[in-house]
Design an enzyme around this catalytic site. Sequence first.
Site, mmCIF file in Angstrom:
data_model
loop_
_atom_site.group_PDB
_atom_site.id
_atom_site.type_symbol
_atom_site.label_atom_id
_atom_site.label_comp_id
_atom_site.label_asym_id
_atom_site.label_seq_id
_atom_site.Cartn_x
_atom_site.Cartn_y
_atom_site.Cartn_z
ATOM 1 C CE1 TYR A 16 -8.526 -91.307 -62.709
ATOM 2 C CE2 TYR A 16 -6.507 -91.707 -61.493
ATOM 3 C CZ TYR A 16 -7.521 -92.166 -62.303
ATOM 4 O OH TYR A 16 -7.529 -93.463 -62.720
ATOM 5 C CG LEU A 17 -6.477 -84.227 -58.555
ATOM 6 C CD1 LEU A 17 -5.623 -83.880 -57.343
ATOM 7 C CD2 LEU A 17 -7.951 -84.313 -58.165
#
Length: 604
Positions: free
Chosen positions: A562-563
């Site tokens: 997600y990052l």
Amino acid sequence: MKRCFCVISRFIYLSTERNKGASLVSNVRHDHTRAAAAKTLSDFRWEESKSSDSQKWSRLEHNGPYFAPEYDPLPASVPFYYDGQLLKLSPATEEIATFYAKMLDHEYTSKEAFQNNFFTDWREEMTSEERKQIKTLSKCDFSHMHKHFLEKSEERKNMTKEEKQVLKEESSRLVEQYGFCVLDGHREKIGNFKLEPPGLFRGRGEHPKMGKLKKRIQPEHVAINCSQDAKIPEAPAGHRWKRVQHDNTVTWLASWLENIHGRPKYIMLNPSSKLKGEKDWQKYETARQLKVCVNAIRKQYKRDWTSREMKSRQRGVAIYFIDKLALRAGNEKDEESADTVGCCSLRVEHISLHRRLDGLEHVVEFDFLGKDSIRYYNKVPVEKQVFKNLKLFIKHKDPEDDLFDRITTVNLNKALNECMPGLTAKVFRTFNASTTLQDQLNKLTAEDMTVEEKILSYNRANRAVAILCNHQRAAPKTFEKSMQLLQEKIQKKKEQIEEAKRELKAAKKAHRDAPSDRCRKLVEKKEKLVQRLCEQLKKLQLQETDREENKVIALGTSKLNYLDPRITVAWCKKHNVPIEKIYNKTQRDKFTWAIHMTDESFQF
DNA sequence: CACGAGACTTGCCTGGACGAAC
DNA sequence: GTTCGTCCAGGCAAGTCTCGTG
């Protein structure tokens, strides 16, 4: 967009190839950085990329999957008893019995569903003779098998260094032979070249199929995908593949159907590959695109809250949840799986509405099982209009009715796609996660921090994301113990500091009373000691905080999925934190593209 | 539009390697 | 040298989303 990435990928290849001059590498990077900076978001042509994206490669060659070793029957010294009577099982029946015997320690073999599923499937594989005899699971005595496997695993643990070395070499030979493919002229690592061995299925949570037999995969079940001009991998002797195809619109090398749900499974490339990296980069670019139009989208869904149409209202509230709480889309699921939900599949029973709670107004209390049967529990104050709508949605409904009965993930995503090409529910999770990381890093990092403190800040920012996305883990088994140990260490360090301070005081006094070079040096020495000890204490305390806050939070999932890695890379460069402190080897490999294309000025 | 098949991403857990502590 | 604890790669389940078909 596609073209843009090609520049990057060429660079990655260059930089990973040996014997290339460093100057060449840095030149490429420099050029690329400028190119990327010049490219604005509005330059991306999503429609265009869509058609060209369908072709994933031009040439693909590999050696096929590695099959699980054949079953090795138990020695005659390991008996199986049924109803007190010694029974010699046929190899196929025995193999399945060993799956169960190996699991005896696990809690789930005590579950009724597990036992029933296992026993039904086991009996199906028995010879008719065996089936006639073995009628009740509780009369089966697996204990000798169980003991046998415990001993085996003990043996394995006690192997000598040399024996372990032999195994290691064997496994690296395997990797050498099956672990790589050649895609468009580049040798790429395969993610999972070993086919899953047979065993008992253990789903997550209360899965109705737990305990069912996962059958052995035969070459006749496996489809092979490679390019027309490639050497077709050889099927094991005496066998043939289910089919060999040459489809360059997909990325898998081999596929088969697992027998539990009948769903396809695949052998695909490792995340470090160009193919996966490109996709990853695209994902984050889509998320950054959302950043540009999220305000308009928020405005729109707020308007929808007062729409005359029920469907629009529901969609407005659902997107609001997805945006604000980072909920998953929540596709429909069949009965044959654990009862878990996401946004669109929320039921009335999963929320409680509180006009007032803990001094807050219009609070929605969520309590449901999400992906992997992880509990989502949250109390959230919402806008009055959302609250009103929710009341309306649950009116005249039973607890097990759908909260959002007029919408599905498909039409929700369709609506999102109209707001922004490429936008789906999960983009919000990526967008919110990466935005949160960027904000938190900006907020939590100060220039005068030590590297350790900066890392703690990073972990805290990472943790904020994990909490947002509800990424949990089981508390480590050794948590309490290791925490206690750490606290004792801290206590000891404090005592050492006290002691050192006393000594320092005494030394100072001695120096005052009778100044001398020796005394002065002693004072300096003691001062340094106190300082060093204080630093060590601080480090330990940081460690304690970090560990405590991390007890049931899993950071890995967000970090990996997600990052936007460019946020991390830029942060490391800007604050002089070595990237190795944040990303381990695997992660650095996966994010090679980001490590090379990002300079410290990058902001998500 | 509903449905199912298919492809690909996301998610938690675990066994074993490895290094630190005893 | 042994024990203990941590970390990581691999394992595989379970999501999301797209596409073709009727």
